[in-house]
Write a protein that holds these residues in place. Sequence first.
Motif, PDB file in Angstrom:
ATOM      1  N   ASP A 131       0.658   2.602  15.531  1.00 21.03           N
ATOM      2  CA  ASP A 131       1.529   2.947  14.395  1.00 21.03           C
ATOM      3  C   ASP A 131       1.135   4.250  13.716  1.00 21.03           C
ATOM      4  O   ASP A 131       1.724   4.613  12.697  1.00 21.03           O
ATOM      5  CB  ASP A 131       1.502   1.786  13.373  1.00 21.03           C
ATOM      6  N   ILE A 132       0.132   4.952  14.228  1.00 16.44           N
ATOM      7  CA  ILE A 132      -0.323   6.186  13.586  1.00 16.44           C
ATOM      8  C   ILE A 132       0.379   7.395  14.215  1.00 16.44           C
ATOM      9  O   ILE A 132       0.359   7.587  15.426  1.00 16.44           O
ATOM     10  CB  ILE A 132      -1.860   6.342  13.731  1.00 16.44           C
ATOM     11  N   ASP A 133       0.997   8.185  13.360  1.00 16.24           N
ATOM     12  CA  ASP A 133       1.662   9.412  13.796  1.00 16.24           C
ATOM     13  C   ASP A 133       0.594  10.514  13.927  1.00 16.24           C
ATOM     14  O   ASP A 133       0.075  11.003  12.928  1.00 16.24           O
ATOM     15  CB  ASP A 133       2.727   9.791  12.763  1.00 16.24           C
ATOM     16  N   ALA A 134       0.252  10.880  15.190  1.00 15.20           N
ATOM     17  CA  ALA A 134      -0.852  11.825  15.430  1.00 15.20           C
ATOM     18  C   ALA A 134      -0.590  13.193  14.806  1.00 15.20           C
ATOM     19  O   ALA A 134      -1.533  13.907  14.458  1.00 15.20           O
ATOM     20  CB  ALA A 134      -1.096  11.965  16.928  1.00 15.20           C
ATOM     21  N   SER A 135       0.680  13.568  14.619  1.00 14.53           N
ATOM     22  CA  SER A 135       0.978  14.891  14.075  1.00 14.53           C
ATOM     23  C   SER A 135       0.581  14.995  12.593  1.00 14.53           C
ATOM     24  O   SER A 135       0.466  16.103  12.062  1.00 14.53           O
ATOM     25  CB  SER A 135       2.460  15.198  14.235  1.00 14.53           C
ATOM     26  N   ALA A 136       0.373  13.853  11.944  1.00 14.02           N
ATOM     27  CA  ALA A 136      -0.029  13.881  10.535  1.00 14.02           C
ATOM     28  C   ALA A 136      -1.538  13.992  10.379  1.00 14.02           C
ATOM     29  O   ALA A 136      -2.033  14.143   9.266  1.00 14.02           O
ATOM     30  CB  ALA A 136       0.474  12.623   9.814  1.00 14.02           C
ATOM     31  N   LEU A 137      -2.273  13.896  11.512  1.00 18.08           N
ATOM     32  CA  LEU A 137      -3.734  13.917  11.439  1.00 18.08           C
ATOM     33  C   LEU A 137      -4.250  15.347  11.291  1.00 18.08           C
ATOM     34  O   LEU A 137      -3.581  16.304  11.680  1.00 18.08           O
ATOM     35  CB  LEU A 137      -4.327  13.293  12.702  1.00 18.08           C
ATOM     36  N   PRO A 138      -5.461  15.515  10.735  1.00 16.79           N
ATOM     37  CA  PRO A 138      -6.034  16.865  10.643  1.00 16.79           C
ATOM     38  C   PRO A 138      -6.350  17.419  12.039  1.00 16.79           C
ATOM     39  O   PRO A 138      -6.523  16.663  12.990  1.00 16.79           O
ATOM     40  CB  PRO A 138      -7.309  16.661   9.817  1.00 16.79           C
ATOM     41  N   SER A 139      -6.437  18.743  12.141  1.00 15.15           N
ATOM     42  CA  SER A 139      -6.558  19.401  13.445  1.00 15.15           C
ATOM     43  C   SER A 139      -7.859  19.064  14.169  1.00 15.15           C
ATOM     44  O   SER A 139      -7.942  19.206  15.386  1.00 15.15           O
ATOM     45  CB  SER A 139      -6.441  20.918  13.259  1.00 15.15           C
ATOM     46  N   PHE A 140      -8.895  18.600  13.424  1.00 17.71           N
ATOM     47  CA  PHE A 140     -10.176  18.307  14.087  1.00 17.71           C
ATOM     48  C   PHE A 140     -10.201  16.926  14.739  1.00 17.71           C
ATOM     49  O   PHE A 140     -11.208  16.553  15.343  1.00 17.71           O
ATOM     50  CB  PHE A 140     -11.356  18.480  13.124  1.00 17.71           C
ATOM     51  N   CYS A 141      -9.123  16.135  14.645  1.00 17.22           N
ATOM     52  CA  CYS A 141      -9.121  14.806  15.255  1.00 17.22           C
ATOM     53  C   CYS A 141      -8.826  14.898  16.759  1.00 17.22           C
ATOM     54  O   CYS A 141      -7.952  15.655  17.166  1.00 17.22           O
ATOM     55  CB  CYS A 141      -8.070  13.916  14.596  1.00 17.22           C
ATOM     56  N   PRO A 142      -9.534  14.112  17.611  1.00 17.30           N
ATOM     57  CA  PRO A 142      -9.283  14.147  19.056  1.00 17.30           C
ATOM     58  C   PRO A 142      -7.867  13.715  19.426  1.00 17.30           C
ATOM     59  O   PRO A 142      -7.301  14.209  20.418  1.00 17.30           O
ATOM     60  CB  PRO A 142     -10.322  13.178  19.635  1.00 17.30           C
ATOM     61  N   ALA A 143      -7.266  12.810  18.634  1.00 19.74           N
ATOM     62  CA  ALA A 143      -5.917  12.331  18.956  1.00 19.74           C
ATOM     63  C   ALA A 143      -4.862  13.410  18.763  1.00 19.74           C
ATOM     64  O   ALA A 143      -3.743  13.273  19.260  1.00 19.74           O
ATOM     65  CB  ALA A 143      -5.579  11.118  18.090  1.00 19.74           C
ATOM     66  N   ARG A 144      -5.224  14.473  18.070  1.00 17.65           N
ATOM     67  CA  ARG A 144      -4.246  15.518  17.752  1.00 17.65           C
ATOM     68  C   ARG A 144      -4.040  16.439  18.948  1.00 17.65           C
ATOM     69  O   ARG A 144      -5.004  16.857  19.572  1.00 17.65           O
ATOM     70  CB  ARG A 144      -4.766  16.305  16.550  1.00 17.65           C
TER      71      ARG A 144
END
Lengths: 137, 160
Positions: free
Chosen positions: B147-160
Amino acid sequence: MARTLPALPTVSGPTGTLYRGREGMWSWVGHRITGVLIFVFLLVHVLDTALVTVSPQAYDAVIASYKNPVVGLGEAGLVAAVLFHAFNGIRIMLVDFWSKGPRYHRQLFWGVLAVWLVLFVPFLVRHLSIIFSPVEN
Amino acid sequence: MTAVQSTPGPAQAIDAPRSPYRRSKPTRTNFELYAWLFMRMSGVLLVVLVLGHLFVNLMLGDGIHQVDFAFVAGKWASPFWKVWDLSMLWLAMLHGTNGVRTIINDYAERNGTRFWLKMALYVAFALTVVLGTLVIFTFDPCPIGADIDASALPSFCPAR
């Protein structure tokens, strides 16, 4: 039988001794009103920030409302309240702890309003230019 | 020497002049003194903490438009801002709660009204401080899940 009370001392000239209705009272009234306003916002602000633990989308959705121009005007009001409360608080500390504070409490109040104006006007120009420009993404 | 009563009337209606009296019941502690002092000490710190918070979040960068999950994650990646925000949370809540307590004491005249308003205030204080503290300590800048939208994560996250 109606009795007439003795006349109360009135404020006359620069040597008025009444606290009521003068700078000291308005400083106190302003401090109370801005204090309550800031406290109510603080409770709301902790709740909206807590949404970061729900999900990024939940937080971004609620923070989007802070970018609405009408809410943005409310933020300007909040900053106005915080600036007054901060500098009037320093005035209170000067009155309490500085030996000449009580003597100059009225001048200090006008000083608070001057500092408030000098800081709030540039903030308002900056903040209005942001909230009335389109939000990216 | 006993006080001489010059006018007839109930003997105990009015205290003799200069008889010792107390404005209020004596208290066991100096709580109100320390509360008064705390308002001034925390006030000085809050001027720096709150005005710094407003300057960084509303004046620098894109102001209010920059604030989103990634912005918060970026700030809380640094212990500096975690300590800053935690200090601000606790000091502002204690300062604000004591201020509202004073206002309740001033304006709520009935004992029951005063008591329940303050109970509501203390409950709001406890819930807000506990929630805010938990949020700062348990914050995950890179949550993962369907349910997590990866585009909302900060740029340093691996999922991004």
